[in-house]
Write a protein that holds these residues in place. Structure first.
Motif, PDB file in Angstrom:
ATOM      1  N   TRP A 193       0.784  -1.205   0.067  1.00 60.17           N
ATOM      2  CA  TRP A 193       0.045   0.007   0.188  1.00 60.17           C
ATOM      3  C   TRP A 193       0.869   1.332  -0.089  1.00 60.17           C
ATOM      4  N   ALA A 194       2.039   1.176   0.924  1.00 57.99           N
ATOM      5  CA  ALA A 194       2.822   2.540   1.029  1.00 57.99           C
ATOM      6  C   ALA A 194       3.466   2.564  -0.358  1.00 57.99           C
ATOM      7  N   ALA A 195       3.844   1.397  -1.066  1.00 60.36           N
ATOM      8  CA  ALA A 195       4.703   1.877  -2.356  1.00 60.36           C
ATOM      9  C   ALA A 195       3.625   2.283  -3.380  1.00 60.36           C
ATOM     10  N   ALA A 196       2.492   1.775  -3.307  1.00 58.67           N
ATOM     11  CA  ALA A 196       1.459   2.246  -4.418  1.00 58.67           C
ATOM     12  C   ALA A 196       1.409   3.475  -4.033  1.00 58.67           C
ATOM     13  N   VAL A 197       1.402   4.087  -2.818  1.00 52.91           N
ATOM     14  CA  VAL A 197       0.832   5.622  -2.733  1.00 52.91           C
ATOM     15  C   VAL A 197       2.079   6.584  -3.593  1.00 52.91           C
ATOM     16  N   VAL A 198       3.292   5.834  -3.175  1.00 50.75           N
ATOM     17  CA  VAL A 198       4.434   6.757  -3.645  1.00 50.75           C
ATOM     18  C   VAL A 198       4.435   6.754  -5.111  1.00 50.75           C
ATOM     19  N   VAL A 199       4.141   5.467  -5.701  1.00 49.33           N
ATOM     20  CA  VAL A 199       4.234   5.276  -7.205  1.00 49.33           C
ATOM     21  C   VAL A 199       3.001   6.439  -7.678  1.00 49.33           C
ATOM     22  N   LEU A 200       1.803   6.210  -7.181  1.00 53.96           N
ATOM     23  CA  LEU A 200       0.958   7.098  -7.732  1.00 53.96           C
ATOM     24  C   LEU A 200       1.035   8.581  -7.348  1.00 53.96           C
ATOM     25  N   ALA A 201       1.703   8.985  -6.425  1.00 54.71           N
ATOM     26  CA  ALA A 201       2.107  10.288  -6.244  1.00 54.71           C
ATOM     27  C   ALA A 201       2.948  10.993  -7.327  1.00 54.71           C
ATOM     28  N   ALA A 202       4.075  10.061  -7.646  1.00 58.50           N
ATOM     29  CA  ALA A 202       4.812  10.355  -8.371  1.00 58.50           C
ATOM     30  C   ALA A 202       4.353  10.264 -10.009  1.00 58.50           C
ATOM     31  N   LEU A 203       3.377   9.536 -10.214  1.00 55.71           N
ATOM     32  CA  LEU A 203       2.778   9.638 -11.563  1.00 55.71           C
ATOM     33  C   LEU A 203       1.957  10.925 -11.785  1.00 55.71           C
ATOM     34  N   GLU A 204       1.335  11.164 -10.620  1.00 52.02           N
ATOM     35  CA  GLU A 204       0.393  12.417 -10.549  1.00 52.02           C
ATOM     36  C   GLU A 204       1.456  13.759 -10.745  1.00 52.02           C
ATOM     37  N   LEU A 205       2.523  13.697 -10.278  1.00 57.76           N
ATOM     38  CA  LEU A 205       3.510  14.785 -10.518  1.00 57.76           C
ATOM     39  C   LEU A 205       3.747  14.899 -11.831  1.00 57.76           C
ATOM     40  N   LEU A 206       3.928  14.019 -12.677  1.00 56.48           N
ATOM     41  CA  LEU A 206       4.128  13.712 -13.961  1.00 56.48           C
ATOM     42  C   LEU A 206       2.906  14.096 -14.850  1.00 56.48           C
ATOM     43  N   GLY A 207       2.021  14.233 -14.218  1.00 58.33           N
ATOM     44  CA  GLY A 207       0.538  14.646 -15.189  1.00 58.33           C
ATOM     45  C   GLY A 207      -0.190  13.293 -15.447  1.00 58.33           C
ATOM     46  N   ILE A 208       0.180  12.207 -14.751  1.00 55.17           N
ATOM     47  CA  ILE A 208      -0.727  10.987 -15.152  1.00 55.17           C
ATOM     48  C   ILE A 208      -1.306  10.515 -14.122  1.00 55.17           C
ATOM     49  N   GLY A 209      -2.562  11.223 -13.920  1.00 55.17           N
ATOM     50  CA  GLY A 209      -3.582  11.039 -12.526  1.00 55.17           C
ATOM     51  C   GLY A 209      -4.638  10.041 -12.744  1.00 55.17           C
ATOM     52  N   SER A 210      -4.923   9.424 -13.900  1.00 56.93           N
ATOM     53  CA  SER A 210      -5.982   8.740 -14.461  1.00 56.93           C
ATOM     54  C   SER A 210      -5.726   7.296 -13.925  1.00 56.93           C
ATOM     55  N   VAL A 211      -4.500   6.961 -13.254  1.00 53.96           N
ATOM     56  CA  VAL A 211      -4.484   5.495 -13.097  1.00 53.96           C
ATOM     57  C   VAL A 211      -4.351   5.350 -11.462  1.00 53.96           C
ATOM     58  N   SER A 212      -4.790   3.844 -11.076  1.00 51.12           N
ATOM     59  CA  SER A 212      -4.983   3.566  -9.702  1.00 51.12           C
ATOM     60  C   SER A 212      -3.824   2.349  -9.636  1.00 51.12           C
ATOM     61  N   ALA A 213      -3.822   1.856  -8.427  1.00 55.96           N
ATOM     62  CA  ALA A 213      -2.880   0.799  -8.182  1.00 55.96           C
ATOM     63  C   ALA A 213      -3.927  -0.610  -8.083  1.00 55.96           C
ATOM     64  N   LEU A 214      -4.377  -1.007  -9.263  1.00 51.82           N
ATOM     65  CA  LEU A 214      -5.224  -2.004  -9.149  1.00 51.82           C
ATOM     66  C   LEU A 214      -4.776  -3.485  -8.465  1.00 51.82           C
ATOM     67  N   GLY A 215      -5.192  -4.072  -7.698  1.00 60.53           N
ATOM     68  CA  GLY A 215      -4.617  -5.037  -7.019  1.00 60.53           C
ATOM     69  C   GLY A 215      -4.098  -4.716  -5.732  1.00 60.53           C
ATOM     70  N   VAL A 216      -4.181  -3.474  -5.023  1.00 63.75           N
ATOM     71  CA  VAL A 216      -3.743  -2.879  -3.983  1.00 63.75           C
ATOM     72  C   VAL A 216      -4.733  -2.284  -3.117  1.00 63.75           C
ATOM     73  N   PRO A 217      -5.428  -2.982  -2.110  1.00 61.88           N
ATOM     74  CA  PRO A 217      -6.514  -2.352  -1.312  1.00 61.88           C
ATOM     75  C   PRO A 217      -5.988  -1.068  -0.685  1.00 61.88           C
ATOM     76  N   GLY A 218      -7.066  -0.169  -0.845  1.00 64.95           N
ATOM     77  CA  GLY A 218      -6.934   1.232  -0.618  1.00 64.95           C
ATOM     78  C   GLY A 218      -5.974   2.290  -1.393  1.00 64.95           C
ATOM     79  N   ALA A 219      -5.446   1.798  -2.318  1.00 65.66           N
ATOM     80  CA  ALA A 219      -4.566   2.537  -3.093  1.00 65.66           C
ATOM     81  C   ALA A 219      -5.148   3.215  -4.384  1.00 65.66           C
TER      82      ALA A 219
END
Length: 109
Positions: free
Chosen positions: A83-109
């Motif tokens: 979960w923590a790793a997914a939050v970091v990866v998603l935050a990094a993607l958001e900074l790159l302007g890629i905010g339409s993805v999630s972390a499928l298979g990771v509860p709560g992310a």
């Protein structure tokens, strides 16, 4: 369809990274398949009224436990780290302007 595929790959990255900390990490493909199985279990169980979330999270941890041959405590540790790793990866993607993805298979992310 592309968003689902990318979201599954993000979930696989998070799971693969966390298994390096808590388990004998297997290949990235193993992590992606585990994330897919966890996502399917979550999708089927979470809608159950009152207890769905609890049943889904225990099932997700059980899938990780089984696929990585861990005990319950280490599998739970993998879950938290994933979960923590997914939050970091998603935050990094958001900074790159890629905010339409999630972390499928990771509860709560």
């Amino acid at each position: 369809m592309l968003t689902v595929a990318v979201s599954l790959l993000v979930g696989g990255v998070a799971l693969h990274a966390s298994t390096h900390v808590f388990a004998d990490a297997r290949g990235y493909t193993h992590a992606v398949v585990t994330a897919l199985l966890g996502a399917l279990a979550w999708a089927l169980l979470e809608p159950i009224p009152l207890i769905g979330g609890a049943v889904a999270i225990v099932t997700w941890v059980a899938i990780v436990k089984r696929r990585y041959r861990l005990g319950w405590l280490r599998a739970t540790g993998v879950g938290v780290a994933t979960w923590a790793a997914a939050v970091v990866v998603l935050a990094a993607l958001e900074l790159l302007g890629i905010g339409s993805v999630s972390a499928l298979g990771v509860p709560g992310a």
